[in-house]
Design an enzyme around this catalytic site. Structure first.
Site, PDB file in Angstrom:
ATOM      1  N   LYS A   1       0.876  -1.181   0.000  1.00  0.00           N
ATOM      2  CA  LYS A   1       0.000   0.000   0.000  1.00  0.00           C
ATOM      3  C   LYS A   1       0.910   1.226   0.000  1.00  0.00           C
ATOM      4  O   LYS A   1       1.427   1.639   1.037  1.00  0.00           O
ATOM      5  CB  LYS A   1      -0.876  -0.024   1.264  1.00  0.00           C
TER       6      LYS A   1
ATOM      7  N   GLU B   1       9.570   1.834  10.776  1.00  0.00           N
ATOM      8  CA  GLU B   1      10.549   2.856  10.398  1.00  0.00           C
ATOM      9  C   GLU B   1       9.812   4.184  10.498  1.00  0.00           C
ATOM     10  O   GLU B   1       8.997   4.506   9.630  1.00  0.00           O
ATOM     11  CB  GLU B   1      11.038   2.622   8.963  1.00  0.00           C
TER      12      GLU B   1
ATOM     13  N   CYS C   1      13.506  11.545   6.425  1.00  0.00           N
ATOM     14  CA  CYS C   1      13.474  11.075   7.817  1.00  0.00           C
ATOM     15  C   CYS C   1      14.870  11.086   8.424  1.00  0.00           C
ATOM     16  O   CYS C   1      15.041  11.278   9.613  1.00  0.00           O
ATOM     17  CB  CYS C   1      12.894   9.675   7.866  1.00  0.00           C
TER      18      CYS C   1
ATOM     19  N   GLU D   1       9.395  17.045  14.557  1.00  0.00           N
ATOM     20  CA  GLU D   1       9.835  16.770  13.188  1.00  0.00           C
ATOM     21  C   GLU D   1       9.096  17.723  12.240  1.00  0.00           C
ATOM     22  O   GLU D   1       7.880  17.615  12.062  1.00  0.00           O
ATOM     23  CB  GLU D   1       9.512  15.316  12.822  1.00  0.00           C
TER      24      GLU D   1
HETATM   25  P1  NAD Z   1       2.168   8.848   7.251  1.00  0.00           P
HETATM   26  O1  NAD Z   1       2.387   8.165   8.548  1.00  0.00           O
HETATM   27  O2  NAD Z   1       1.155   9.900   7.176  1.00  0.00           O
HETATM   28  O3  NAD Z   1       1.773   7.767   6.123  1.00  0.00           O
HETATM   29  C1  NAD Z   1       2.592   6.642   5.888  1.00  0.00           C
HETATM   30  C2  NAD Z   1       1.745   5.561   5.238  1.00  0.00           C
HETATM   31  O4  NAD Z   1       0.771   5.126   6.181  1.00  0.00           O
HETATM   32  C3  NAD Z   1       0.974   6.030   4.005  1.00  0.00           C
HETATM   33  O5  NAD Z   1       0.938   5.013   3.042  1.00  0.00           O
HETATM   34  C4  NAD Z   1      -0.422   6.268   4.575  1.00  0.00           C
HETATM   35  O6  NAD Z   1      -1.438   6.162   3.612  1.00  0.00           O
HETATM   36  C5  NAD Z   1      -0.510   5.134   5.590  1.00  0.00           C
HETATM   37  N1  NAD Z   1      -1.524   5.313   6.629  1.00  0.00           N
HETATM   38  C6  NAD Z   1      -2.013   6.470   7.124  1.00  0.00           C
HETATM   39  N2  NAD Z   1      -2.964   6.182   8.068  1.00  0.00           N
HETATM   40  C7  NAD Z   1      -3.045   4.843   8.145  1.00  0.00           C
HETATM   41  C8  NAD Z   1      -3.828   3.946   8.923  1.00  0.00           C
HETATM   42  N3  NAD Z   1      -4.738   4.356   9.810  1.00  0.00           N
HETATM   43  N4  NAD Z   1      -3.630   2.624   8.760  1.00  0.00           N
HETATM   44  C9  NAD Z   1      -2.713   2.166   7.880  1.00  0.00           C
HETATM   45  N5  NAD Z   1      -1.963   2.955   7.098  1.00  0.00           N
HETATM   46  C10 NAD Z   1      -2.124   4.283   7.238  1.00  0.00           C
HETATM   47  O7  NAD Z   1       3.610   9.365   6.780  1.00  0.00           O
HETATM   48  P2  NAD Z   1       3.962  10.271   5.531  1.00  0.00           P
HETATM   49  O8  NAD Z   1       3.504  11.661   5.791  1.00  0.00           O
HETATM   50  O9  NAD Z   1       3.588   9.604   4.271  1.00  0.00           O
HETATM   51  O10 NAD Z   1       5.566  10.212   5.595  1.00  0.00           O
HETATM   52  C11 NAD Z   1       6.339  11.051   6.390  1.00  0.00           C
HETATM   53  C12 NAD Z   1       6.745  10.376   7.676  1.00  0.00           C
HETATM   54  O11 NAD Z   1       7.414   9.142   7.391  1.00  0.00           O
HETATM   55  C13 NAD Z   1       7.731  11.209   8.461  1.00  0.00           C
HETATM   56  O12 NAD Z   1       7.408  11.140   9.824  1.00  0.00           O
HETATM   57  C14 NAD Z   1       9.063  10.530   8.185  1.00  0.00           C
HETATM   58  O13 NAD Z   1      10.041  10.728   9.160  1.00  0.00           O
HETATM   59  C15 NAD Z   1       8.651   9.104   8.100  1.00  0.00           C
HETATM   60  N6  NAD Z   1       9.632   8.342   7.352  1.00  0.00           N
HETATM   61  C16 NAD Z   1      10.414   7.460   8.028  1.00  0.00           C
HETATM   62  C17 NAD Z   1      11.394   6.747   7.359  1.00  0.00           C
HETATM   63  C18 NAD Z   1      12.295   5.782   8.059  1.00  0.00           C
HETATM   64  O14 NAD Z   1      13.011   5.040   7.401  1.00  0.00           O
HETATM   65  N7  NAD Z   1      12.280   5.743   9.379  1.00  0.00           N
HETATM   66  C19 NAD Z   1      11.564   6.938   5.986  1.00  0.00           C
HETATM   67  C20 NAD Z   1      10.735   7.846   5.330  1.00  0.00           C
HETATM   68  C21 NAD Z   1       9.759   8.544   6.025  1.00  0.00           C
END
Ligand code: NAD
Length: 493
Positions: free
Chosen positions: A189, A264, A298, A396
């Site tokens: 997804k 992550e 991130c 963040e």
């Molecule tokens: P997000 O948490 O909003 O979304 C991430 C994913 O989760 C998306 O596919 C989203 O559709 C899905 N999602 C949202 N609500 C959900 C639910 N209730 N159930 C299941 N899935 C759900 O994050 P974002 O805004 O897309 O990305 C940015 C964040 O990701 C930042 O906090 C960043 O630090 C983090 N990030 C971490 C890493 C790492 O390796 N640690 C890498 C990249 C990004």
């Protein structure tokens, strides 16, 4: 940042409407819903994508389950899986221009960086995982029992992969490649804002010979199809990358179902400049650390901690250098910083900069939107003198913003570096080798860089501590988190 000139000819692609990829077939969502994808550099629509719901997700999980159970992938020898993964890597290299164009128009990534970073890292991850597929296995165990004891490394089953908007290609690959190497099947997804490269990779995986049903891509909202994936009892492992807030929820659902998870999550790394650092060299790493991927990184280094004797010098250099970083159209090969991925991300940065001003922050560079006649641009911004308690330091921001704070002692630098809830990455600049090892050992982070930033490689594990998550991607550790160990003990009596 390595900028290549092979991208001079890459232009904005025309992309037709995209469908879900389930059981090797392209399908409309059952309910017929679609959503729009917008080019962040113009704010204009690029295409539409099918919006899956829980029923579509269920079809994908069933397809992945059937593909796992009949052994069409898990039953192949590791060497055969490796051969197919190597073909994926070769196709990624062959179709690099097309992938760069799709990823850049979807996310706003500069083409000059998307090729060497996102696309080549993807090929390298498949190559690395092909090696793991061939070499991973169990081992014999010496025992006083009158028995022959050994372990087998077996795949987990159906992996549910949920990925964020900022590195769609790399982060889906960091799950799918090791999952496939270990013999699992996958339901992916991708983030709703940036799903296009995942759909292109489904084509590439198929062309390389990954059998139908082994990788399925369901596009749609996190709150519906993402939630359905978390809740589905047919999922054997959840591999989640995203924000700490959603990760916390995902881990609690997985906990209820006792589904193994890797998380992550968010980051807010400190980058420490000691008084013995090579400042000229450090400046490049500092700027890369906060502008790379327009700060939507991130593992970025948005908190700069500078030894007090160097504090004003470093601020002076940043004040001169940062406004000169080329910001603009991602399809211009000279661009180093593109737009943010969406207007909501720019608005979030604006709110934090407003808080910084209220908290007494000194704006050394940037501090406002960049008007390029459309698109979601924000000027790379440097803010000095904020108290460590400011939300701008502690939270963040996920944009091109650097806060700068002075410190007086090594202990104080380490305490400031470790003072947020996050622990994904950290880094330091020093010419003192003993200090490098000493400080690296005390920083609370999954990875520490010394005298550069964002040195990442498929062989080097990464992942978080504290609220940045748990589990490791990359390296042999990745394979471990997509497989389970079974012990077999055969009586010799
Ligand atoms: P997000 O948490 O909003 O979304 C991430 C994913 O989760 C998306 O596919 C989203 O559709 C899905 N999602 C949202 N609500 C959900 C639910 N209730 N159930 C299941 N899935 C759900 O994050 P974002 O805004 O897309 O990305 C940015 C964040 O990701 C930042 O906090 C960043 O630090 C983090 N990030 C971490 C890493 C790492 O390796 N640690 C890498 C990249 C990004």
């Amino acid at each position: 940042m390595t900028v290549t000139d092979d991208t001079a000819v890459i232009t904005r692609p025309q992309i037709g409407p995209r469908q879900l990829f389930i059981d090797g077939q392209w399908r409309e969502a059952g309910a017929g819903e679609r959503f729009e994808i917008v080019d962040p550099s113009t704010g204009k629509p690029v295409t539409t994508v099918a919006e899956a719901d829980a029923d579509d997700l269920d079809s994908a999980v069933r397809a992945a389950r059937a593909a796992f159970d009949d052994g069409r992938w898990s039953g192949l020898p590791g060497r055969e899986r490796a051969r197919i993964l190597l073909r994926v890597a070769a196709l990624v290299r062959e179709r690099a221009d097309e992938i760069v164009a799709v990823e850049s128009v979807d996310v706003g990534k500069p083409v000059s960086l998307c090729r060497p970073v996102d696309v080549m890292t993807t090929a390298e991850q498949y190559e690395y995982c092909a090696a793991l597929a061939q070499t991973a296995g169990g081992s014999n165990r010496e025992t006083p029992l009158d028995a022959h004891a050994y372990t087998r490394r077996e795949p987990l089953g159906v992996v549910g992969a949920i990925t964020p908007f900022n590195f769609p290609l790399i982060l889906s690959t960091s799950k799918i490649a090791p999952a496939l190497a270990a013999g699992n099947t996958v339901v992916h997804k991708p983030a709703e804002d940036t799903p296009l490269s995942a759909l292109l990779m489904a084509e590439i995986l198929t062309e390389a010979g990954v059998p139908a049903g082994v990788v399925n891509v369901v596009t749609g909202k996190g709150s519906t199809v993402g939630e359905a994936l978390l809740q589905h009892r047919g999922i054997d492992k959840i591999a989640f990358t995203g924000s700490t807030a959603v990760g916390r929820h995902a881990a609690s659902v997985a906990g209820e179902n006792l589904t193994p998870v890797t998380m992550e999550l968010g980051g807010n790394a400190a980058h420490i400049v000691f008084e013995d650092a090579d400042v000229d060299k450090a400046i490049g790493a500092i700027i890369k650390g906060f502008v790379f991927n327009t700060g939507q990184f991130c593992m970025g280094g948005p908190r700069l901690l500078v030894a007090r004797p160097l504090y004003e010098t470093v601020l002076g250099i940043l004040g001169q250098a940062v406004p000169g970083v080329p910001v603009g159209d991602p399809f211009d090969p000279a661009t180093v910083v593109g737009p943010m991925a969406g207007d909501k991300h720019v608005r979030k940065v604006e709110e934090y900069v407003q808080i910084a001003r209220a908290d007494g922050g000194r704006i050394v560079a940037g501090g406002e939107r960049l008007d390029l006649g459309g698109g979601y641009y924000y000027k790379p911004t440097v803010i000095a003198d904020l108290p460590n308690t400011s939300r701008v330091v502690q939270e963040e921001i996920f944009g091109p913003v650097l806060t700068v704070q002075p410190f007086d002692t090594e202990d104080e630098a380490i305490a400031l570096a470790n003072s947020t809830e996050y622990g994904l990455a950290s880094g330091l600049q020093t010419s003192n080798v003993a200090r490098a090892h000493r400080v690296a050992a005390r920083l609370q982070a999954g990875i520490v860089w010394v005298n550069d930033w964002a040195m990442l490689d498929p062989a080097v594990p990464f992942g978080g501590v504290k609220n940045s998550g748990f589990g490791r991607e990359y390296g042999p550790e990745a394979l471990e988190s997509y497989s389970k160990v079974k012990s077999v003990v055969i009586s010799l009596a």
